[in-house]
Scaffold this active site. Sequence first.
Site, PDB file in Angstrom:
ATOM      1  N   ARG A   1       0.806  -1.155  -0.036  1.00 39.58           N
ATOM      2  CA  ARG A   1       0.059  -0.091  -0.079  1.00 39.58           C
ATOM      3  C   ARG A   1       0.651   1.322   0.053  1.00 39.58           C
ATOM      4  O   ARG A   1       0.611   2.297   0.346  1.00 39.58           O
ATOM      5  CB  ARG A   1      -0.708   0.080   1.201  1.00 39.58           C
TER       6      ARG A   1
ATOM      7  N   LYS B   1       3.133  10.900 -11.601  1.00 46.66           N
ATOM      8  CA  LYS B   1       1.987   9.983 -12.397  1.00 46.66           C
ATOM      9  C   LYS B   1       2.923   8.632 -12.656  1.00 46.66           C
ATOM     10  O   LYS B   1       3.896   8.496 -13.174  1.00 46.66           O
ATOM     11  CB  LYS B   1       1.911  10.673 -13.756  1.00 46.66           C
TER      12      LYS B   1
ATOM     13  N   GLU C   1       9.584  16.575 -25.958  1.00 46.58           N
ATOM     14  CA  GLU C   1       9.006  17.048 -24.734  1.00 46.58           C
ATOM     15  C   GLU C   1       9.573  18.387 -24.413  1.00 46.58           C
ATOM     16  O   GLU C   1       8.934  19.186 -23.684  1.00 46.58           O
ATOM     17  CB  GLU C   1       9.133  15.984 -23.778  1.00 46.58           C
TER      18      GLU C   1
ATOM     19  N   LYS D   1       7.508  22.311 -15.587  1.00 44.58           N
ATOM     20  CA  LYS D   1       6.751  20.970 -15.011  1.00 44.58           C
ATOM     21  C   LYS D   1       6.214  21.048 -13.682  1.00 44.58           C
ATOM     22  O   LYS D   1       5.191  21.091 -13.512  1.00 44.58           O
ATOM     23  CB  LYS D   1       7.256  19.889 -15.410  1.00 44.58           C
TER      24      LYS D   1
ATOM     25  N   GLU E   1      -4.794  16.842 -11.279  1.00 40.78           N
ATOM     26  CA  GLU E   1      -5.583  16.997 -12.582  1.00 40.78           C
ATOM     27  C   GLU E   1      -7.011  17.379 -12.205  1.00 40.78           C
ATOM     28  O   GLU E   1      -8.001  16.719 -12.792  1.00 40.78           O
ATOM     29  CB  GLU E   1      -5.523  15.974 -13.753  1.00 40.78           C
TER      30      GLU E   1
ATOM     31  N   ARG F   1      -3.138  20.996 -15.215  1.00 36.19           N
ATOM     32  CA  ARG F   1      -2.177  20.043 -15.438  1.00 36.19           C
ATOM     33  C   ARG F   1      -2.181  19.283 -16.732  1.00 36.19           C
ATOM     34  O   ARG F   1      -1.405  19.041 -17.563  1.00 36.19           O
ATOM     35  CB  ARG F   1      -2.164  19.021 -14.508  1.00 36.19           C
TER      36      ARG F   1
ATOM     37  N   ASN G   1      -0.396  17.621 -21.723  1.00 36.28           N
ATOM     38  CA  ASN G   1      -0.579  16.630 -22.566  1.00 36.28           C
ATOM     39  C   ASN G   1      -0.848  17.150 -23.690  1.00 36.28           C
ATOM     40  O   ASN G   1      -1.447  16.537 -24.737  1.00 36.28           O
ATOM     41  CB  ASN G   1      -1.894  15.957 -21.899  1.00 36.28           C
TER      42      ASN G   1
ATOM     43  N   HIS H   1      -0.877  15.039 -26.771  1.00 34.93           N
ATOM     44  CA  HIS H   1      -0.851  13.629 -26.298  1.00 34.93           C
ATOM     45  C   HIS H   1      -2.029  12.888 -26.605  1.00 34.93           C
ATOM     46  O   HIS H   1      -2.101  11.496 -26.599  1.00 34.93           O
ATOM     47  CB  HIS H   1      -0.325  13.659 -24.917  1.00 34.93           C
TER      48      HIS H   1
ATOM     49  N   HIS I   1      -1.014   9.301 -27.992  1.00 33.66           N
ATOM     50  CA  HIS I   1      -1.442   8.053 -27.667  1.00 33.66           C
ATOM     51  C   HIS I   1      -2.173   7.194 -28.635  1.00 33.66           C
ATOM     52  O   HIS I   1      -1.990   5.948 -28.284  1.00 33.66           O
ATOM     53  CB  HIS I   1      -2.147   8.233 -26.278  1.00 33.66           C
TER      54      HIS I   1
ATOM     55  N   HIS J   1       7.932   7.225 -27.449  1.00 34.09           N
ATOM     56  CA  HIS J   1       6.879   8.015 -27.144  1.00 34.09           C
ATOM     57  C   HIS J   1       7.172   9.544 -27.512  1.00 34.09           C
ATOM     58  O   HIS J   1       6.206  10.330 -28.076  1.00 34.09           O
ATOM     59  CB  HIS J   1       7.032   8.252 -25.813  1.00 34.09           C
TER      60      HIS J   1
END
Length: 373
Positions: A131, A153, A195, A237, A247, A252, A256, A259, A263, A276
């Site tokens: 956890r 993330k 990026e 960032k 988000e 935020r 993206n 993206h 994606h 990527h």
Amino acid sequence: MTPTDSTRFASQTVHVPLSERSYDISIGTGNLAEVGRWITSLRSVTHAVLISDDHVARHYLEPVSESLKSEGIRVTKLVVPAGEPSKSVATSQELWEKALADRVDRKSSVVALGGGVIGDLAGFIAATMTRGLDFFQIPTTLLAQVDSSVGGKVGINLPAAKNIVGCFWQPRGVLIDTAVLETLPKREYLSGLAEVVKYGVILDPEFFEYLEANVQPILDRDATVLQKIVARSCELKAQVVAEDERETTGLRAILNYGHTYCHALETVSGYGEYLHGEAVAVGMLCASRLGEKLGVFAPEATERQHKLLTALGLPVDVPKLDEAAILSAMQRDKKVEHGKLRFIVPHCIGKVVLTPDVPQDVAMQAWTDGYAS
């Protein structure tokens, strides 16, 4: 190039202010050897689960492991195949079981040594094992240094959607050694530059101009320029993450930019066909053309992006894939709300806006207009 007295610079620190989850990014050239001392300066660590991939491990697994051991830390070394397919449920289960077999407990820490795939995967293991375990990032690719290692993330892919399983799990610290980029294959290095360009488009027009003016030093991996672009990318960032960690406000989401298309391209082409950053480059230009079609972005600004990305050796043409599959993949994007497509749309270099309810036909026209003529 191995760092020498002339290429070794004082480390820079970028702070990520997140209340009790705050942490620092230590950026230097030739500072990887200090990783053991760096970690113990941040937390009391007795057991580290060191996760890497088989490419990075050849260069850095043993030096990092020895540095950790020199500080009295017991090390469990776990190595997975390099590449996006390792961000999977099956690989996660394998890592959970191996960590458990080597007596992981709630006082253990996870250390991610690698690029974005390893950072996402190892962070997911840290967030879910017992956890939640302390987590440290040592990014070894440019893309990971400027983007994925910062912000918390973490996650894995399912066959139908990238990064769809995961959570927010902030690291205790990030150590960046720009000298490791000297061993990075050219294609991966160039991929990371997408990026970097992104930050200029979404937040900092002066930074974008700096990139335009320094293409050759960037391609040459000039140590001074590298440390500058990595530090500035991390600063930008960190600013966004500090204002919208999970988000919830929509801010935020600007990270993206490109993206949604990216994606979809990665998913439909098969994970691994495009790196990527390569897919980000293609996706940014799609989003840029979308801005033109929505009447909020100048064609000249699209051309500036196209020119810079091309000069940096990144792909700019959209491949001819099944358009229905592309649209279907975009509809599974995490920014979709109530079945409506939302895109990060540029308004000028330095400003982008989360734009809801974009018509599907317009979104797809921005895609198909990118086919090579």
